[in-house]
Design an enzyme around this catalytic site. Structure first.
Site, PDB file in Angstrom:
ATOM      1  N   SER A 176      42.314  51.074  31.431  1.00 38.48           N
ATOM      2  CA  SER A 176      43.001  50.691  32.712  1.00 38.48           C
ATOM      3  C   SER A 176      42.738  49.378  32.937  1.00 38.48           C
ATOM      4  CB  SER A 176      42.641  51.716  33.758  1.00 38.48           C
ATOM      5  OG  SER A 176      41.249  51.167  34.431  1.00 38.48           O
ATOM      6  N   LYS A 177      43.290  49.112  34.141  1.00 38.30           N
ATOM      7  CA  LYS A 177      43.338  47.331  34.710  1.00 38.30           C
ATOM      8  C   LYS A 177      41.716  47.178  34.834  1.00 38.30           C
ATOM      9  CE  LYS A 177      47.662  46.589  36.770  1.00 38.30           C
ATOM     10  NZ  LYS A 177      48.441  46.738  38.000  1.00 38.30           N
ATOM     11  N   ARG A 178      41.021  48.046  35.359  1.00 39.96           N
ATOM     12  CA  ARG A 178      39.610  47.583  35.559  1.00 39.96           C
ATOM     13  C   ARG A 178      38.743  47.268  34.408  1.00 39.96           C
ATOM     14  NH1 ARG A 178      36.435  52.367  35.150  1.00 39.96           N
ATOM     15  NH2 ARG A 178      37.772  53.935  34.505  1.00 39.96           N
ATOM     16  N   HIS A 179      39.204  47.599  33.334  1.00 35.72           N
ATOM     17  CA  HIS A 179      38.406  47.332  32.165  1.00 35.72           C
ATOM     18  C   HIS A 179      38.951  45.731  31.710  1.00 35.72           C
ATOM     19  CE1 HIS A 179      38.590  51.840  31.142  1.00 35.72           C
ATOM     20  NE2 HIS A 179      37.255  51.537  31.331  1.00 35.72           N
TER      21      HIS A 179
END
Ligand code: GLU
Length: 481
Positions: free
Chosen positions: A251-254
């Site tokens: 996801s974006k947080r990665h």
């Protein structure tokens, strides 16, 4: 053989979906199959034209081309689900007539209450079949009360659904474990993905469905619909999920998860394609940088990994750097130009030959195209301020000797014609310093960095005036205290 990629245009092209597209494209190339692009846009609230446009653009950018799609009729269209409602309506009528589907008048509130009751009992929600056997009068009274029904598929009892998956092997589902009778048409008349996907696969003569593993639990529902409608069932290959480095869903947080952002940051399509092709697959020799032709030659559907693939952002950068170094110089120069401009430099008036020489020198220091923004100033700024490392070194006593010497030599007999070959030579003779003690401070003075492109090749490209200004600057800063 016919394969398809079927994105829902509800946002940008996610890297996980791009990987599905890559896998389909490669297998299509390998098997000489037709590759179909189908837009699954029946979720009217979330689907947008803008998203469809950007997905098509991203696919084209990656070099993924389709034989049939919304813009390319292959006789099996339309290729947007929103343009196929008449087709689905006819099948819905069939299912209702044969008793394989029924109208459900349960309200949102009633369904919520059922869901909550299941939650309280810590059981997964299964529709209890409240409207399964309504009498004509019951249905009429609901209708008269203004309720608009959904259509539910009647899941048969005790049926075994066996999926022989090219990647996962044989997966067996029991019809009692798939969540009960499921909705196939919403109360507003729009059909649901799980229902129409199998109709489209059949009508578009798709022989192999290659898609993400998250769709494996949907497969038995789709097969049951096919059985009820007497439609052929394609072969399946479910690709293992793409995970972030912490092994949770990517996801974006990665990091960056949209193809568009990779493009904007300066990844090359070939590198992203190559990386995505290698997610969940390895060559026997361990070789990782492969052209499309080489991948196609070596890959097999059944050799794709069953276990999740971890997305390695660093590896993709590294791979991209490799592609940058190997690219045709003129083409890569064109690719670099917008990134140089983004960094605030105008290179429109720069002679092409000089620009290409600069690129040839610095591309080895760029893993992504936008890295050039941090380096190009070496060649274009009057004074490229020494970074922390270079500054630290230039404050050392031995370095000051180099700066003093450079200043002295700069003022005596150096000119645009000879400075690039003479400067370092003369400093060496003057200071009797050599090796690192000479080259590191010299590099720090001229380029403001301790690492970077080769100094003797950089000097002529930086230019006499700039080099002199930098020597003056360093002399002023480090020797006048
Ligand atoms: N539209 C689905 C998605 O974007 C793809 C479904 C499929 O491949 O069967 O996830």
């Amino acid at each position: 053989m016919r394969v398809r990629f079927a994105p829902s245009p509800t946002g940008f092209l996610h890297i996980g979906n791009a990987r599905t597209a890559v896998a389909n494209f490669i297998i299509a190339k390998k098997e000489n199959a037709s590759f179909i692009l189908r837009i699954e846009d029946t979720d009217m609230e979330r689907s947008t034209k803008e998203s469809e446009r950007s997905i098509l653009e991203d696919l084209r950018w990656m070099g993924i081309d389709w034989d049939e799609g919304p813009d390319r009729d292959g006789g099996h269209g339309p290729y947007r689900q929103s343009e196929r409602f008449d087709i689905y309506d006819a099948y819905t009528r069939k299912l209702l007539e044969s008793g394989n589907a029924y109208h459900c008048y349960c309200t949102v509130e009633e369904l919520d209450a059922m869901r909550k009751a299941c939650e309280a009992a810590e059981k997964p929600f299964v529709y209890p079949g409240k409207c399964r056997n309504l009498t004509a009068e019951q249905a009429k009274s609901f209708k008269d009360a203004g309720r608009r029904p959904t259509v539910r598929f009647r899941v048969p009892d005790g049926e075994i659904i066996t999926v022989r998956d090219h990647i996962k092997g044989t997966v067996v589902f029991g019809s009692e474990n798939i969540g009960g009778d499921f909705i196939i048409v919403r109360s507003d008349g729009t059909p649901i993905y799980n229902y129409i996907v199998i109709i489209d696969d059949a009508l578009m003569k798709v022989t192999h469905v290659i898609r993400g593993e998250d769709h494996l639990p949907n497969t038995p529902k789709q097969i049951l619909v096919a059985r009820a409608l007497d439609l052929p069932v394609p072969e399946y290959a479910h690709l293992a999920l793409v995970l972030g480095p912490d092994r949770s869903k990517l996801s974006k947080r990665h990091g960056i998860t949209s193809v568009e952002m990779y493009r904007k940051e300066g990844y090359l399509p070939e590198a992203l394609f190559n990386y995505l092709a290698m997610l969940g697959w390895a060559t026997e020799t361990g070789e990782e940088i492969l052209s499309l032709g080489e991948i196609v030659k070596q890959i097999e559907l059944s050799s794709l990994s069953r276990s999740a693939a971890v997305f390695d952002f660093q590896k993709l950068r590294w791979m991209n750097g490799n592609y940058i170094r190997g690219y045709d110089l003129s083409k890569i120069t064109d690719f670099f130009i917008p990134h140089i401009k983004d960094a605030g430099y105008d290179v429109d008036d720069m002679p092409r030959e000089r620009l290409e020489s600069v690129i040839s020198l610095v591309r080895g220091n760029c893993e992504i195209l936008s890295d050039i923004g941090k380096i190009i100033g070496i060649f274009l700024d009057d004074v490229f301020l020494p970074d922390e490392e270079a500054d630290g070194l230039l404050r050392e006593e031995d370095s000051k000797k180099i700066v003093e010497s450079a200043k002295k030599i700069a003022g005596s007999g150096l000119d645009a014609g000879n400075y690039s070959s003479e400067l370092i030579k003369r400093i060496k003779a003057d200071t009797s310093l050599g090796g690192k003690k000479l080259f590191l401070p010299a590099r720090a003075i001229i380029t403001g960095r301790l690492k970077g492109p080769e100094l003797d090749l950089s000097l002529p490209l930086i230019g006499f005036e700039r080099c002199m200004k930098r020597i003056d600057y360093c002399h002023e800063k480090y020797c006048r205290q």
